[in-house]
Scaffold this motif. Structure first.
Motif, PDB file in Angstrom:
ATOM      1  N   CYS A  98       0.818  -1.207   0.000  1.00 32.10           N
ATOM      2  CA  CYS A  98       0.000   0.000   0.000  1.00 32.10           C
ATOM      3  C   CYS A  98       0.858   1.266   0.000  1.00 32.10           C
ATOM      4  O   CYS A  98       0.979   1.962   1.021  1.00 32.10           O
TER       5      CYS A  98
ATOM      6  N   THR B 253       3.067  -4.599  -9.942  1.00 34.49           N
ATOM      7  CA  THR B 253       1.980  -3.672  -9.640  1.00 34.49           C
ATOM      8  C   THR B 253       2.047  -3.325  -8.157  1.00 34.49           C
ATOM      9  O   THR B 253       2.740  -3.991  -7.389  1.00 34.49           O
ATOM     10  N   SER B 254       1.337  -2.286  -7.754  1.00 39.51           N
ATOM     11  CA  SER B 254       1.373  -1.833  -6.375  1.00 39.51           C
ATOM     12  C   SER B 254       0.725  -2.891  -5.479  1.00 39.51           C
ATOM     13  O   SER B 254      -0.340  -3.422  -5.785  1.00 39.51           O
ATOM     14  N   LYS B 255       1.382  -3.208  -4.361  1.00 36.77           N
ATOM     15  CA  LYS B 255       0.993  -4.357  -3.537  1.00 36.77           C
ATOM     16  C   LYS B 255      -0.122  -3.998  -2.562  1.00 36.77           C
ATOM     17  O   LYS B 255       0.105  -3.276  -1.596  1.00 36.77           O
ATOM     18  N   THR B 256      -1.338  -4.504  -2.839  1.00 31.16           N
ATOM     19  CA  THR B 256      -2.502  -4.174  -2.013  1.00 31.16           C
ATOM     20  C   THR B 256      -3.464  -5.359  -1.938  1.00 31.16           C
ATOM     21  O   THR B 256      -3.369  -6.300  -2.729  1.00 31.16           O
TER      22      THR B 256
ATOM     23  N   ALA C  65      -5.329  -5.465  -5.130  1.00 30.38           N
ATOM     24  CA  ALA C  65      -4.632  -6.219  -6.183  1.00 30.38           C
ATOM     25  C   ALA C  65      -4.924  -7.707  -6.033  1.00 30.38           C
ATOM     26  O   ALA C  65      -5.110  -8.424  -7.027  1.00 30.38           O
TER      27      ALA C  65
ATOM     28  N   THR D 270      -4.927  -2.597  -9.389  1.00 32.82           N
ATOM     29  CA  THR D 270      -4.664  -2.371  -7.974  1.00 32.82           C
ATOM     30  C   THR D 270      -5.368  -1.081  -7.571  1.00 32.82           C
ATOM     31  O   THR D 270      -5.804  -0.306  -8.439  1.00 32.82           O
TER      32      THR D 270
ATOM     33  N   CYS E 126      -5.568   2.112  -4.348  1.00 32.66           N
ATOM     34  CA  CYS E 126      -5.040   2.644  -3.108  1.00 32.66           C
ATOM     35  C   CYS E 126      -5.957   3.771  -2.654  1.00 32.66           C
ATOM     36  O   CYS E 126      -5.912   4.868  -3.218  1.00 32.66           O
TER      37      CYS E 126
ATOM     38  N   GLU F 145      -7.141   4.050  -8.508  1.00 32.03           N
ATOM     39  CA  GLU F 145      -7.228   2.693  -9.068  1.00 32.03           C
ATOM     40  C   GLU F 145      -6.461   2.703 -10.372  1.00 32.03           C
ATOM     41  O   GLU F 145      -6.697   3.571 -11.218  1.00 32.03           O
TER      42      GLU F 145
END
Ligand code: FAD
Ligand code: UQ1
Length: 411
Positions: free
Chosen positions: A161, A303-306, A309, A338, A340, A353
């Motif tokens: 995040c 990709t952004s870690k969330t 995702a 992903t 945030c 997004e």
């Protein structure tokens, strides 16, 4: 030694979700989850816990209540992988064999890579929303703040995040305003990154927010030491490593360096040069071992870690793992979705997004780069249910279909 059709390593967001899907599909006794923790935490709530909007206790449930009933829970730590022989070892000396393996180990927090931490968390003003051990320090630091620098950090590693290191800052800004001490506070964001946020559309919006609220942003500054006796934080300029800057702090919010857990990082057959699980970024299948798949923060999907995702990945993985079990090749492709939710105060949120190329991929047919109350309530009041009920039970596979529906006739 035990043997299962599917072994899932890690019972967090990704592991629990995949175990739910496959234990209901395959039936009792076919799926095992290896997970040592007593509690399962909904980590996205910690941003709100830090700001005093939720209680830490509201963010966790016993693992026994969360993992699917039809899966066997092996309450152990995985200590090594043996992908050539299709088995993993646990810390009680067991070997667990599998036909298929899903790796969902998440990220390890490396506070100890900063000199003075974690010890300094027991001293005034030092806090971190990233750990259940230290998240309660955040509200305490806000309450006890009288005057001085409030410093917020972002480390020189990938993090989960990527917006959370600054959400806490916007909440702090509003807290100080509400309590009449904003003019006594000097708010500073020291980030290792060369940008405020990785996606231009939302970065532009965030630059406006920091300007409007008189927040100082310093790029390429990496926290290397905390000296609680003198209340000093030492930062290194990543472009000029010999240049160190000392900031006096009254409040210091630390986002720790992160890596994959040691057990994974040390298995050269499974990881890439950065220590992340080496998977095909679209199919989520391991690049060398076709019976191994990965989901979530521990993979090298760019990709952004969330958790969002994971919602985007879990449907792809459900299909591809089912195909593999039927002797077929993976056919479903992850688009990198992903999200945030950039909480910017006690009632506002920019709902970022986007995909793995940094292109916005917004669900709603309105500009989500704007701060909105509706998105704040989506984050605070709706998301926990979507997580506990929808995602973890295997029903919620992300807002893709909602997005397509909402944009019918518009795009
Ligand atoms: P995790 O959920 O972390 O699970 C990993 C599991 O592996 C853990 O249960 C752990 O105990 C287990 N494990 C570790 N080592 C071993 C071992 N050796 N053997 C067996 N098991 C092991 N996401 C969003 O979508 N929206 C947000 O607003 C958001 N905000 C966030 C705010 C904060 C402060 C934080 C910390 C995170 C936030 N996230 C958010 C990110 C989200 O929580 C993570 O991306 C998500 O939990 C990742 O799921 P995972 O399954 O990959 O890892
Ligand atoms: C999401 O699906 C999800 O997983 C359950 C989150 O984790 C808590 C999120 O924060 C977000 C934003 C999403 C995306 C969903 C919508 C409706 C935008």
């Amino acid at each position: 030694s035990k043997s299962y059709q599917l072994v899932v390593v890690g019972g967090g967001a990704g592991g629990c979700t995949m175990a739910a899907k496959f234990s209901s599909k395959l039936g009792k006794g076919k799926v095992a989850v290896i997970e040592p923790a007593d509690m399962h935490y909904y980590q996205p709530m910690w941003t709100l816990v830090g700001g005093g909007m939720k209680k830490l206790e509201d963010s966790g449930k016993p693992m026994s209540k969360v993992l699917p009933k039809k899966a066997d829970w092996i309450k152990q730590c995985v200590v090594s992988f043996d992908p050539k022989n299709n088995k993993v070892m646990t810390d009680d000396g067991q070997e667990v064999s599998y036909e298929y393996l899903v790796i969902a180990l998440g990220l390890q927090l490396n506070y100890n890579q900063i000199k003075g931490l974690p010890d300094a968390f027991s001293t005034p003003g030092v806090c971190s929303n990233y750990s259940p051990l230290y998240v309660k320090n955040t509200l305490k630091s806000l309450e006890n703040f009288s005057e001085g620098n409030a410093v917020f950090t972002f480390p020189a590693t990938p993090v989960k995040c990527a917006g959370a290191p600054q959400k806490v800052m916007y909440i702090s800004d509003e807290y100080f305003r509400k309590h009449g001490k904003r003019d006594k506070a000097n708010i500073i964001y020291n980030t290792s990154l060369p940008v405020i946020f990785g996606v231009k559309k939302y970065a532009d919006a965030l630059w406006e927010v920091v300007k409007e609220r008189n927040i100082k942003v310093n790029l390429r500054q990496n926290l290397i030491e905390v000296k609680p006796d003198s209340k000093e934080a030492v930062f290194q300029n990543l472009d000029k490593p010999e240049e160190l800057t000392i900031y006096q702090y009254e409040m210091l919010h630390v986002t720790p360096p992160m890596s994959t857990p040691d057990v994974l990082r040390n298995c050269g057959l499974l990881v890439d040069a950065t220590g992340f699980l080496n998977v095909n970024k679209e199919t989520l299948q391991h690049t060398c071992f076709p019976n191994i798949f990965g989901i979530g923060d521990c993979t090298n999907v760019p990709t952004s870690k969330t958790a969002a995702a994971i919602a985007g990945q879990c449907g792809v993985l459900r299909k591809n793992l089912s195909l593999a079990m039927a002797g077929k090749l993976p056919a479903s492709l992850y688009d990198g979705y992903t999200s945030c939710p950039l909480v910017t105060g006690y009632s506002k949120c920019i709902m970022a997004e986007f995909d793995m190329n940094g292109n916005p991929l917004e669900t709603f047919p309105i500009n989500q780069a704007k701060e909105r109350r509706l998105m704040f309530h989506l984050k605070k009041d709706m998301m926990p249910h979507m997580y506990w009920i929808g995602l973890l039970n295997g029903y919620w596979e992300g807002p893709k279909y909602l997005r397509k529906l909402m944009h019918l006739g518009l795009k």
